[in-house]
Write a protein that holds these residues in place. Structure first.
Motif, PDB file in Angstrom:
ATOM      1  N   ALA A 198       3.668   8.698   4.977  1.00  0.00           N
ATOM      2  CA  ALA A 198       2.507   9.449   5.447  1.00  0.00           C
ATOM      3  C   ALA A 198       1.651   8.525   6.294  1.00  0.00           C
ATOM      4  CB  ALA A 198       1.695   9.950   4.257  1.00  0.00           C
ATOM      5  N   SER A 199       0.928   9.120   7.234  1.00  0.00           N
ATOM      6  CA  SER A 199      -0.001   8.336   8.041  1.00  0.00           C
ATOM      7  C   SER A 199      -1.276   8.091   7.243  1.00  0.00           C
ATOM      8  CB  SER A 199      -0.352   9.076   9.329  1.00  0.00           C
ATOM      9  OG  SER A 199      -1.153  10.202   9.013  1.00  0.00           O
ATOM     10  N   ILE A 200      -2.031   7.107   7.674  1.00  0.00           N
ATOM     11  CA  ILE A 200      -3.327   6.843   7.032  1.00  0.00           C
ATOM     12  C   ILE A 200      -4.225   8.074   7.160  1.00  0.00           C
ATOM     13  CG2 ILE A 200      -5.484   5.533   7.327  1.00  0.00           C
ATOM     14  CD1 ILE A 200      -3.565   3.919   5.778  1.00  0.00           C
ATOM     15  N   ALA A 201      -4.125   8.763   8.305  1.00  0.00           N
ATOM     16  CA  ALA A 201      -4.924   9.985   8.486  1.00  0.00           C
ATOM     17  C   ALA A 201      -4.558  11.028   7.426  1.00  0.00           C
ATOM     18  CB  ALA A 201      -4.707  10.552   9.888  1.00  0.00           C
ATOM     19  N   ASP A 202      -3.265  11.139   7.114  1.00  0.00           N
ATOM     20  CA  ASP A 202      -2.833  12.071   6.067  1.00  0.00           C
ATOM     21  C   ASP A 202      -3.426  11.677   4.714  1.00  0.00           C
ATOM     22  OD1 ASP A 202      -1.241  13.532   7.819  1.00  0.00           O
ATOM     23  OD2 ASP A 202       0.561  12.367   7.381  1.00  0.00           O
ATOM     24  N   TYR A 250       0.850  -1.195   0.000  1.00  0.00           N
ATOM     25  CA  TYR A 250       0.000   0.000   0.000  1.00  0.00           C
ATOM     26  C   TYR A 250       0.879   1.235   0.000  1.00  0.00           C
ATOM     27  CZ  TYR A 250      -3.829  -3.110   1.392  1.00  0.00           C
ATOM     28  OH  TYR A 250      -4.764  -4.118   1.445  1.00  0.00           O
ATOM     29  N   HIS A 251       0.560   2.170  -0.857  1.00  0.00           N
ATOM     30  CA  HIS A 251       1.325   3.412  -0.870  1.00  0.00           C
ATOM     31  C   HIS A 251       0.412   4.553  -1.273  1.00  0.00           C
ATOM     32  CE1 HIS A 251       1.920   4.267  -5.234  1.00  0.00           C
ATOM     33  NE2 HIS A 251       1.470   3.037  -5.304  1.00  0.00           N
ATOM     34  N   ALA A 252       0.996   5.787  -1.241  1.00  0.00           N
ATOM     35  CA  ALA A 252       0.193   6.955  -1.581  1.00  0.00           C
ATOM     36  C   ALA A 252       0.931   7.887  -2.538  1.00  0.00           C
ATOM     37  CB  ALA A 252      -0.204   7.697  -0.309  1.00  0.00           C
ATOM     38  N   GLY A 253       1.871   7.308  -3.282  1.00  0.00           N
ATOM     39  CA  GLY A 253       2.530   8.084  -4.323  1.00  0.00           C
ATOM     40  C   GLY A 253       3.617   9.033  -3.857  1.00  0.00           C
ATOM     41  N   CYS A 254       3.884   9.045  -2.556  1.00  0.00           N
ATOM     42  CA  CYS A 254       4.925   9.949  -2.043  1.00  0.00           C
ATOM     43  C   CYS A 254       6.306   9.439  -2.452  1.00  0.00           C
ATOM     44  CB  CYS A 254       4.825  10.038  -0.521  1.00  0.00           C
ATOM     45  SG  CYS A 254       4.907   8.433   0.293  1.00  0.00           S
ATOM     46  N   PRO A 255       7.314  10.327  -2.426  1.00  0.00           N
ATOM     47  CA  PRO A 255       8.659   9.901  -2.826  1.00  0.00           C
ATOM     48  C   PRO A 255       9.183   8.710  -2.017  1.00  0.00           C
ATOM     49  CG  PRO A 255       8.558  12.295  -2.674  1.00  0.00           C
ATOM     50  CD  PRO A 255       7.246  11.770  -2.145  1.00  0.00           C
ATOM     51  N   VAL A 256       8.938   8.716  -0.705  1.00  0.00           N
ATOM     52  CA  VAL A 256       9.372   7.587   0.125  1.00  0.00           C
ATOM     53  C   VAL A 256       8.694   6.301  -0.328  1.00  0.00           C
ATOM     54  CG1 VAL A 256       9.248   6.612   2.471  1.00  0.00           C
ATOM     55  CG2 VAL A 256       9.901   8.996   2.150  1.00  0.00           C
ATOM     56  N   ARG A 295      -9.280   5.043  -3.467  1.00  0.00           N
ATOM     57  CA  ARG A 295      -9.620   5.404  -2.092  1.00  0.00           C
ATOM     58  C   ARG A 295     -10.570   4.410  -1.431  1.00  0.00           C
ATOM     59  NH1 ARG A 295      -7.456  10.093  -0.854  1.00  0.00           N
ATOM     60  NH2 ARG A 295      -8.809  10.394   0.920  1.00  0.00           N
ATOM     61  N   ASN A 296     -11.245   3.624  -2.218  1.00  0.00           N
ATOM     62  CA  ASN A 296     -12.141   2.643  -1.602  1.00  0.00           C
ATOM     63  C   ASN A 296     -11.388   1.435  -1.036  1.00  0.00           C
ATOM     64  OD1 ASN A 296     -11.483   1.339  -3.958  1.00  0.00           O
ATOM     65  ND2 ASN A 296     -13.571   1.198  -4.754  1.00  0.00           N
ATOM     66  N   ARG A 297     -10.062   1.482  -1.120  1.00  0.00           N
ATOM     67  CA  ARG A 297      -9.287   0.411  -0.476  1.00  0.00           C
ATOM     68  C   ARG A 297      -8.564   0.899   0.783  1.00  0.00           C
ATOM     69  NH1 ARG A 297      -6.679  -3.702  -4.729  1.00  0.00           N
ATOM     70  NH2 ARG A 297      -6.343  -4.830  -2.769  1.00  0.00           N
ATOM     71  N   ILE A 298      -8.791   2.153   1.160  1.00  0.00           N
ATOM     72  CA  ILE A 298      -8.194   2.662   2.405  1.00  0.00           C
ATOM     73  C   ILE A 298      -8.710   1.854   3.596  1.00  0.00           C
ATOM     74  CG2 ILE A 298      -8.082   4.634   3.985  1.00  0.00           C
ATOM     75  CD1 ILE A 298      -8.185   6.496   1.566  1.00  0.00           C
TER      76      ILE A 298
END
Lengths: 77, 77
Positions: B70-74, B7-13, B39-42
């Motif tokens: 990033a946190s899930i909240a972010d 799982y990721h959010a596209g951030c550089p890390v 987003r429906n897999r968050i």
């Protein structure tokens, strides 16, 4: 494939992550180093960029800090 | 081997860790999910125990939080 190096310090988080990493990438592809016991490799881990354990240093030199067991400062004691 | 889920959010890390994980365990062994877009897999990620991204959920259900993007909240924003 060049070996990765898995640095740990024997903590429960470390042991759990070690099992997962070995299952995922194969025991033959990873050198496991217990820097709580093999203390003369703490310096090598720090130079590789390891800030906390458990951590996996990939063959390309990237550091993957996995979950969080203890900081290097904690390991140094 | 059952697939892991990254799982990721596209951030550089996240992107850096994704490359490392795919190199280590093979693209065929990991499903990559961008929860910033899908987003429906968050909710699924949270139920699996993912607290931050990037994270790898192993076939046995363990969560490896890798570095910190990033946190899930972010991600929920």
């Amino acid at each position: 494939m060049a070996k990765s190096v898995f640095y740990h310090a024997g903590c429960p988080v470390c042991v759990s992550a070690e099992h997962d990493i070995i299952n995922l990438i194969g025991a033959e592809n990873v050198e496991v180093v217990h820097i709580g016991e093999v203390r003369n490799r703490i310096d090598e881990a720090e130079k590789a960029g390891v800030k906390s354990v458990p951590a996996l240093v990939t063959p390309t030199g990237n550091v993957l800090h996995i979950n969080y067991g203890a900081s290097i400062a904690d390991v140094k004691g």
